[in-house]
Write a protein that holds these residues in place. Structure first.
Motif, mmCIF file in Angstrom:
data_model
loop_
_atom_site.group_PDB
_atom_site.id
_atom_site.type_symbol
_atom_site.label_atom_id
_atom_site.label_comp_id
_atom_site.label_asym_id
_atom_site.label_seq_id
_atom_site.Cartn_x
_atom_site.Cartn_y
_atom_site.Cartn_z
ATOM 1 N N ALA A 66 7.139 0.566 7.002
ATOM 2 C CA ALA A 66 6.635 1.566 6.054
ATOM 3 C C ALA A 66 7.302 2.912 6.313
ATOM 4 O O ALA A 66 7.739 3.208 7.433
ATOM 5 N N ASP A 77 10.583 -1.676 -1.525
ATOM 6 C CA ASP A 77 9.477 -1.523 -2.486
ATOM 7 C C ASP A 77 9.131 -0.033 -2.527
ATOM 8 O O ASP A 77 8.434 0.484 -1.657
ATOM 9 N N GLN A 78 9.651 0.657 -3.539
ATOM 10 C CA GLN A 78 9.441 2.101 -3.626
ATOM 11 C C GLN A 78 7.982 2.450 -3.905
ATOM 12 O O GLN A 78 7.497 3.484 -3.451
ATOM 13 N N GLU A 79 7.283 1.595 -4.627
ATOM 14 C CA GLU A 79 5.885 1.882 -4.961
ATOM 15 C C GLU A 79 5.014 1.840 -3.717
ATOM 16 O O GLU A 79 4.163 2.710 -3.496
ATOM 17 N N ARG A 80 5.225 0.819 -2.862
ATOM 18 C CA ARG A 80 4.454 0.692 -1.625
ATOM 19 C C ARG A 80 5.073 1.483 -0.478
ATOM 20 O O ARG A 80 4.485 1.604 0.584
ATOM 21 N N LYS A 81 6.309 1.968 -0.672
ATOM 22 C CA LYS A 81 7.055 2.689 0.355
ATOM 23 C C LYS A 81 7.254 1.841 1.615
ATOM 24 O O LYS A 81 6.862 2.225 2.721
ATOM 25 N N VAL A 82 7.872 0.680 1.422
ATOM 26 C CA VAL A 82 8.178 -0.198 2.556
ATOM 27 C C VAL A 82 9.572 -0.808 2.408
ATOM 28 O O VAL A 82 10.035 -1.082 1.300
ATOM 29 N N GLU A 99 8.054 -5.866 7.629
ATOM 30 C CA GLU A 99 7.959 -4.690 6.786
ATOM 31 C C GLU A 99 7.960 -3.425 7.651
ATOM 32 O O GLU A 99 7.359 -3.400 8.724
#
Length: 418
Positions: free
Chosen positions: A246, A231-236, A244
């Motif tokens: 991060a 998840d590039q938006e959340r950086k995870v 997960e």
């Protein structure tokens, strides 16, 4: 009576393809044998150098040269994309419409990172906060990303095995620790090593030693992590079991796969690697086809040393085969890998299909000058010097002075008592 000239076609002008073409050109009569090498472009990269570019230890011009410069006279180099191999017709179709016929075929098309195979890996942040160093472009972009890095969570991540140079993610981690210390950023950075394995490396003995070095440097290790998506938006990073991890800067090793034409030709496994006899590199489907280097499915590291040693064995077997004799030489899975550990030191691993990495000295017993499974300055110097050996000795097909078979000379058996 005239003799029909036979044809050997080599697909790929990387390490294995260049070596085998050059070595066989010296050993096969030019009047009896035509040798053709096919590759998509004229760029030959010294791929171990990718590791050093992000840290300013190599400049791009030191690792990139012309393929033509290393293909000997008497070998035709065809620059074109490969569409498919017709194994029944013994022909190779190129995407520009040309067709090459062969008596024997060597597939040496390597393996490549495939970020498209992991959901979320490609995106707006690809080659930015999601970096990699397994391509020329990726290593240069990662150099720029690290230059701009001011601290946070640096995650080094392995997607899945196999991938080329399996020690490189560990080397990157050790060098990153060193690099951040040099910039005064280590205290402000958490380094996390994320792997699908249950330890630092595939070989238990080496995994224990390398895991110790990670711990010594304060690196957190997240094991048994099979990534499902990024998840590039959340950086995870998100695993299949919903864990997960991060990151602020991610350095990922994408899934590696063999060439697409291998799949189109019906010659590969699920990852487009060619199934071969692990001792002779001969295709399990077609006796006139061989796969060398990273293109095959042999159960050892996808590394330059494996390409080198297996090519040595293949050349001797091939000469026997075309002379109508049985192939009597056997590749033992020999791999020889330097592992940069930072602070101007490196380890050296030497192993094969059956023997774990052992301690001792290499290549001469009690003298070395290199040490096995132990950090030393000599190992680091050896790794840096190898770039010169690669361009001037290995690729041209000159003898390098190391036996293709793993030797126990200088090694201390695992059960030895001190």
């Amino acid at each position: 009576m005239t003799t029909t000239q036979k044809s050997l076609v080599v697909l790929g002008a990387g390490t294995a393809g260049t070596m085998v073409a050059n070595k066989l050109r010296h050993r096969l009569s030019k009047s009896d044998w035509k040798i053709t090498v096919v590759d998509k472009n004229d760029i030959h990269d010294y791929q171990p150098g990718y590791l050093f570019i992000p840290f300013g230890m190599n400049t791009p011009d030191q690792i990139r040269k012309s393929k033509h410069a290393f293909i000997h006279d008497g070998i035709e180099l065809v620059l074109a994309d490969i569409d498919r191999v017709d194994a029944e017709a013994k022909s190779v179709s190129l995407t520009d419409g040309r067709t090459l016929t062969y008596d024997y075929l060597v597939i040496a098309s390597g393996t490549s990172p495939r970020p498209d195979q992991t959901p979320g890996m490609l995106g707006d942040e690809w080659h930015k906060s999601v970096g990699e160093f397994y391509t020329y472009e990726g290593s240069v972009a990662l150099r720029d990303a690290l230059d701009a890095f001011t601290g946070g969570r640096l995650v080094v991540h392995i997607t899945e095995l196999p991938f080329k140079c399996p020690v490189a993610p560990l080397e990157f981690t050790f060098l990153a620790d060193d690099y951040l210390k040099g910039r005064g950023l280590r205290d402000r950075t958490e380094i996390v090593f994320v792997t699908p394995l249950d330890g630092a490396f595939t070989k238990p003995v080496a995994s224990k030693e390398l895991g110790h070095l990670l711990k010594e440097r304060g690196v957190t290790v997240e094991t048994d992590f099979m990534v499902e998506n990024i998840d590039q938006e959340r950086k995870v990073l998100i695993s299949y079991d919903e864990r997960e991890v991060a990151y602020d800067q991610l350095v990922t090793i994408p899934l590696n796969m063999g060439a697409d034409f291998v799949a189109r030709s019906g010659l590969g496994d699920d990852l487009n690697y060619v199934p071969v006899d692990k001792h002779t590199s001969q295709s399990t489907q077609y006796p006139e086809i061989f796969a060398l280097g990273d293109a095959s499915n042999i159960p050892t590291s996808k590394a330059g040393s494996v390409a080198h040693f297996s090519v040595e064995v293949f050349v001797e077997n091939f000469l026997e085969l075309v002379a109508g004799k049985p192939m009597t030489h056997s590749f033992d899975g020999h791999a020889n890998c330097f592992v940069e550990s930072g602070q101007g030191k490196a380890l050296l691993l030497d192993f094969n299909y059956d023997t774990e990495p052992l301690t001792g000295t290499f290549p001469i017993a009690k003298i070395g000058p290199m040490t096995l499974l132990k950090e030393s300055r000599a190992n680091h110097v050896g790794k840096l010097a190898f770039r010169h050996v690669y361009w001037n000795v290995l690729l041209p097909g000159r003898p390098i002075g190391l036996p293709a078979q793993m030797s126990m000379t200088g090694k201390i058996p695992a059960d030895a008592t001190v």
